[in-house]
Design a protein around this motif. Structure first.
Motif, PDB file in Angstrom:
ATOM      1  N   PRO A 162      -1.611  -1.500 -20.429  1.00  0.00           N
ATOM      2  CA  PRO A 162      -1.183  -1.024 -18.963  1.00  0.00           C
ATOM      3  C   PRO A 162      -1.930  -1.362 -17.645  1.00  0.00           C
ATOM      4  CG  PRO A 162      -0.851   1.029 -20.271  1.00  0.00           C
ATOM      5  CD  PRO A 162      -2.054   0.241 -20.972  1.00  0.00           C
ATOM      6  N   LEU A 163      -0.911  -1.357 -16.676  1.00  0.00           N
ATOM      7  CA  LEU A 163      -1.289  -1.501 -15.258  1.00  0.00           C
ATOM      8  C   LEU A 163      -1.267  -0.225 -14.527  1.00  0.00           C
ATOM      9  CD1 LEU A 163       0.987  -4.509 -14.243  1.00  0.00           C
ATOM     10  CD2 LEU A 163      -0.999  -4.357 -15.078  1.00  0.00           C
ATOM     11  N   GLU A 164      -1.922  -0.588 -14.135  1.00  0.00           N
ATOM     12  CA  GLU A 164      -2.566   0.762 -13.278  1.00  0.00           C
ATOM     13  C   GLU A 164      -1.521   1.167 -12.068  1.00  0.00           C
ATOM     14  OE1 GLU A 164      -4.739   2.916 -13.482  1.00  0.00           O
ATOM     15  OE2 GLU A 164      -5.724   2.349 -15.356  1.00  0.00           O
ATOM     16  N   LEU A 165      -1.061   2.571 -11.801  1.00  0.00           N
ATOM     17  CA  LEU A 165       0.537   2.763 -11.239  1.00  0.00           C
ATOM     18  C   LEU A 165      -0.690   1.913  -9.661  1.00  0.00           C
ATOM     19  CD1 LEU A 165       2.845   4.551  -9.894  1.00  0.00           C
ATOM     20  CD2 LEU A 165       1.092   6.323 -10.179  1.00  0.00           C
ATOM     21  N   ALA A 166      -1.687   3.095  -9.097  1.00  0.00           N
ATOM     22  CA  ALA A 166      -2.067   1.883  -8.028  1.00  0.00           C
ATOM     23  C   ALA A 166      -2.134   0.177  -8.007  1.00  0.00           C
ATOM     24  CB  ALA A 166      -3.722   2.421  -7.758  1.00  0.00           C
ATOM     25  N   ALA A 167      -2.729  -0.265  -8.982  1.00  0.00           N
ATOM     26  CA  ALA A 167      -2.566  -2.002  -8.173  1.00  0.00           C
ATOM     27  C   ALA A 167      -0.985  -2.066  -8.914  1.00  0.00           C
ATOM     28  CB  ALA A 167      -2.960  -2.622  -9.829  1.00  0.00           C
ATOM     29  N   VAL A 168      -0.199  -1.457  -9.121  1.00  0.00           N
ATOM     30  CA  VAL A 168       1.636  -2.229  -9.217  1.00  0.00           C
ATOM     31  C   VAL A 168       1.561  -1.389  -7.901  1.00  0.00           C
ATOM     32  CG1 VAL A 168       3.560  -1.542  -9.742  1.00  0.00           C
ATOM     33  CG2 VAL A 168       2.330  -1.301 -11.166  1.00  0.00           C
ATOM     34  N   LEU A 169       1.652  -0.941  -7.252  1.00  0.00           N
ATOM     35  CA  LEU A 169       2.442   0.070  -5.813  1.00  0.00           C
ATOM     36  C   LEU A 169       0.982  -0.757  -4.668  1.00  0.00           C
ATOM     37  CD1 LEU A 169       1.982   4.012  -5.998  1.00  0.00           C
ATOM     38  CD2 LEU A 169       4.119   2.829  -5.917  1.00  0.00           C
TER      39      LEU A 169
ATOM     40  N   ASP B 217      10.133  -5.197  -6.233  1.00  0.00           N
ATOM     41  CA  ASP B 217       7.941  -5.694  -6.509  1.00  0.00           C
ATOM     42  C   ASP B 217       8.149  -4.913  -8.063  1.00  0.00           C
ATOM     43  OD1 ASP B 217       8.276  -7.018  -3.957  1.00  0.00           O
ATOM     44  OD2 ASP B 217       8.126  -4.948  -3.427  1.00  0.00           O
ATOM     45  N   ALA B 218       8.570  -3.517  -8.089  1.00  0.00           N
ATOM     46  CA  ALA B 218       8.055  -3.084  -9.795  1.00  0.00           C
ATOM     47  C   ALA B 218       8.941  -1.826  -9.991  1.00  0.00           C
ATOM     48  CB  ALA B 218       6.453  -2.585  -9.509  1.00  0.00           C
TER      49      ALA B 218
ATOM     50  N   ARG C 213       7.662 -10.285 -16.458  1.00  0.00           N
ATOM     51  CA  ARG C 213       6.818 -10.687 -14.582  1.00  0.00           C
ATOM     52  C   ARG C 213       7.039  -9.572 -13.371  1.00  0.00           C
ATOM     53  NH1 ARG C 213      10.614 -14.854 -12.172  1.00  0.00           N
ATOM     54  NH2 ARG C 213       9.083 -15.085 -11.447  1.00  0.00           N
ATOM     55  N   VAL C 214       7.764  -8.949 -13.650  1.00  0.00           N
ATOM     56  CA  VAL C 214       8.011  -7.544 -12.463  1.00  0.00           C
ATOM     57  C   VAL C 214       7.526  -6.545 -13.186  1.00  0.00           C
ATOM     58  CG1 VAL C 214       9.278  -6.196 -11.784  1.00  0.00           C
ATOM     59  CG2 VAL C 214      10.461  -8.446 -11.949  1.00  0.00           C
ATOM     60  N   PRO C 215       5.763  -6.511 -11.912  1.00  0.00           N
ATOM     61  CA  PRO C 215       5.070  -5.326 -12.469  1.00  0.00           C
ATOM     62  C   PRO C 215       5.528  -3.901 -13.051  1.00  0.00           C
ATOM     63  CG  PRO C 215       4.748  -5.653 -10.430  1.00  0.00           C
ATOM     64  CD  PRO C 215       5.524  -7.092 -11.269  1.00  0.00           C
ATOM     65  N   PHE C 216       5.772  -2.409 -14.397  1.00  0.00           N
ATOM     66  CA  PHE C 216       6.129  -1.504 -14.168  1.00  0.00           C
ATOM     67  C   PHE C 216       4.073  -1.091 -14.582  1.00  0.00           C
ATOM     68  CE2 PHE C 216       5.910  -4.013 -18.038  1.00  0.00           C
ATOM     69  CZ  PHE C 216       5.581  -3.814 -18.852  1.00  0.00           C
ATOM     70  N   ALA C 217       4.546   0.220 -14.195  1.00  0.00           N
ATOM     71  CA  ALA C 217       3.191   1.501 -13.728  1.00  0.00           C
ATOM     72  C   ALA C 217       3.905   2.722 -15.257  1.00  0.00           C
ATOM     73  CB  ALA C 217       2.075   1.445 -13.183  1.00  0.00           C
ATOM     74  N   THR C 218       3.128   3.437 -15.309  1.00  0.00           N
ATOM     75  CA  THR C 218       3.844   5.125 -15.233  1.00  0.00           C
ATOM     76  C   THR C 218       3.450   5.692 -14.057  1.00  0.00           C
ATOM     77  OG1 THR C 218       4.242   4.456 -18.188  1.00  0.00           O
ATOM     78  CG2 THR C 218       3.530   6.935 -17.192  1.00  0.00           C
ATOM     79  N   VAL C 219       3.969   6.554 -13.843  1.00  0.00           N
ATOM     80  CA  VAL C 219       3.601   7.785 -12.925  1.00  0.00           C
ATOM     81  C   VAL C 219       2.966   9.125 -13.963  1.00  0.00           C
ATOM     82  CG1 VAL C 219       4.127   9.142 -11.312  1.00  0.00           C
ATOM     83  CG2 VAL C 219       5.479   7.176 -11.480  1.00  0.00           C
ATOM     84  N   PRO C 220       1.962   9.440 -13.774  1.00  0.00           N
ATOM     85  CA  PRO C 220       1.365  10.390 -14.055  1.00  0.00           C
ATOM     86  C   PRO C 220       1.802  12.160 -13.860  1.00  0.00           C
ATOM     87  CG  PRO C 220      -0.581   9.532 -12.887  1.00  0.00           C
ATOM     88  CD  PRO C 220       0.860   8.755 -12.573  1.00  0.00           C
ATOM     89  N   ASP C 221       1.577  12.765 -15.219  1.00  0.00           N
ATOM     90  CA  ASP C 221       2.499  14.079 -14.371  1.00  0.00           C
ATOM     91  C   ASP C 221       3.563  14.139 -13.659  1.00  0.00           C
ATOM     92  OD1 ASP C 221       1.608  16.241 -14.049  1.00  0.00           O
ATOM     93  OD2 ASP C 221      -0.113  16.993 -12.295  1.00  0.00           O
TER      94      ASP C 221
ATOM     95  N   ASP D  66       1.477   9.229  -0.805  1.00  0.00           N
ATOM     96  CA  ASP D  66       0.694   8.955  -0.686  1.00  0.00           C
ATOM     97  C   ASP D  66       0.497   7.415  -0.342  1.00  0.00           C
ATOM     98  OD1 ASP D  66      -0.250  11.738  -0.213  1.00  0.00           O
ATOM     99  OD2 ASP D  66      -1.541  10.977  -2.322  1.00  0.00           O
ATOM    100  N   ALA D  67       0.662   6.296  -1.170  1.00  0.00           N
ATOM    101  CA  ALA D  67       0.166   4.581  -1.228  1.00  0.00           C
ATOM    102  C   ALA D  67       1.595   4.120   0.294  1.00  0.00           C
ATOM    103  CB  ALA D  67       0.615   4.263  -2.178  1.00  0.00           C
ATOM    104  N   GLY D  68       2.779   5.588   0.721  1.00  0.00           N
ATOM    105  CA  GLY D  68       3.014   5.621   2.046  1.00  0.00           C
ATOM    106  C   GLY D  68       4.304   4.573   2.159  1.00  0.00           C
ATOM    107  N   PHE D  69       4.895   5.501   0.504  1.00  0.00           N
ATOM    108  CA  PHE D  69       6.186   5.016  -0.030  1.00  0.00           C
ATOM    109  C   PHE D  69       7.312   6.133   0.569  1.00  0.00           C
ATOM    110  CE2 PHE D  69       4.719   1.874  -2.283  1.00  0.00           C
ATOM    111  CZ  PHE D  69       5.327   1.059  -2.585  1.00  0.00           C
TER     112      PHE D  69
END
Lengths: 267, 267
Positions: B108-115, B146-147, B172-180, B190-193
């Motif tokens: 799985p991709l890391e959330l931070a990498a996807v953001l 984007d994701a 193609r479109v990246p995806f990740a899980t939001v933990p907790d 915190d990533a500015g969204f």
């Protein structure tokens, strides 16, 4: 009042309108396909009962009869009550929705009648996917579009899968055929509609700028081929949905939803 | 270079990754479901071959091998070449697309990498319909989102039907899980969204007015239940899709498409 008839055999001929639905409605033009309209599930049956479509009979389990009691008030047709097992055997597959209604196809609506009072209509050319048709009606209902018109060879919107995917809105949102395609679009223009082709062509006008008419008719073609040049020439303007590079066109019902949304946003 | 292996029997064990796809991938968690990613058809196979997903093997008819020749350049896996009949027997149903590819699931991709670098993301809570997931990825790709992020229990986006409906864009479109969930949304903020709940609630802010952030994360729940109150409370604003009275909510992928469209329109 609906009259409840208990059915104890899947071979009971009174169930014939519901028999082998998978094989008969795949080709409603063939013998065995009666061209009846079939509604599945409580929500869609409710919409059928509230529509211009005239029910012939219902088939369902007792629990669904109870749930539909209010909607069936004043409806003078039989409700064939039976078990889930007998239903599955007659219908040819297991229905977890537990109720079906069969209805006659009403005579087609006249184009002029459908246009009367409408502000936003979709006009489909060659859309032959029943799920897409169903989604189109669902999106039209959800976003307040007034009607769907058919030009060119378009699949039957009253096919069972289409009715289901539309969540019954194909029974509510009026539709009509544009005769003499695409020349008949003149009648739509004469009714005061701006005719707008939707295209992925990046040189077309952005959707939000293109829709200037008080009344708009949005033309959409099938996924893949899109609108014919013939049809596009008959319109007033070509509008594009903004698309990311290197992707395919959107699903036709989704593209229509963008346009319906734009109408609601600015309307 | 791909190595072509001619297969003359549907029982050939080299086809095991493609065997009985209908029964095994219905429950990829059960024995018999290997959790492999299966791509169907030339277009989706091309997207797989151009993705981060690592192919294991391909199965197809000679014509598809020819069509994929360029895409297969430098791909070091077997192409099992056979007839449409042998394919159908191994796979368990007739495939009119004529080619399949099997691939491993990458980590799985890391959330931070996807953001990182993303401007528009969808965040799904409890979306458990594979077709809706596939449509979501198709719409994200088509409208430049984007994701896709998953919070709460969401179905597997790499399930075969989802891959197919997405037209391969889930690869193609990246995806990740939001933990907790939903607390992990803090990381997205915190990533500015700007965190925006989409709701049919007529008291919410119209979508076009709600999206003020330079970066936005659009939260969507499953059809029917929608977002949990728990998740909505974790967002910055509640936005509504304008809906006609007396209709159901839009399909979740269509609702997302409205929001993606709004981003493109104003972006």
């Amino acid at each position: 009042m609906v009259h409840v008839v208990d059915i104890t055999s899947p071979a009971d001929p009174r169930l014939d309108d519901f028999r082998d639905l998978n094989s008969s409605d795949r080709r409603p033009d063939l013998p065995g396909g009666k061209g009846l309209v079939i509604a599945e599930g409580v929500l869609v049956v409710q919409r059928l009962l509230a529509s211009r479509f005239e029910p012939i009979s219902l088939l369902g389990v007792d629990r669904r009869l109870t749930e539909l009691a209010e909607d069936l008030d004043g409806v003078d047709v039989p409700f064939y009550r039976t078990t889930a097992e007998i239903m599955a055997e007659a219908v040819g597959f297991h229905l977890n929705r537990g109720v079906l209604a069969a209805a006659h196809r009403p005579p087609p609506l006249e184009l002029a009648a459908v246009l009367d009072g409408a502000r936003t209509v979709a006009v489909l050319e060659g859309v032959n996917d029943h799920e897409n048709l169903g989604s189109m009606f669902r999106n039209a209902a959800g976003l307040g579009a007034d009607a769907v018109l058919f030009g060119g060879a378009t699949a039957d919107p009253l096919y069972r899968r289409s009715v289901r995917v539309s969540m019954g809105h194909v029974l509510r949102v009026p539709f009509a055929t544009v005769p003499d395609w695409p020349r008949g679009l003149g009648q739509v223009r004469d009714a005061g509609f701006q005719l707008i082709s939707l295209t992925p062509n990046p040189e077309a006008v952005p959707l939000a700028e293109a829709m200037t008419g008080e009344k708009v008719a949005l033309l959409l073609g099938a996924e893949g081929p899109g609108l014919t040049e013939h049809a596009m020439r008959a319109t007033d303007i070509r509008a594009r949905i903004p698309m990311a590079p290197g992707t395919d066109s959107l699903n036709v019902a989704t593209a229509a939803a963008m346009a319906f949304y734009e109408r609601v946003r600015t309307g």
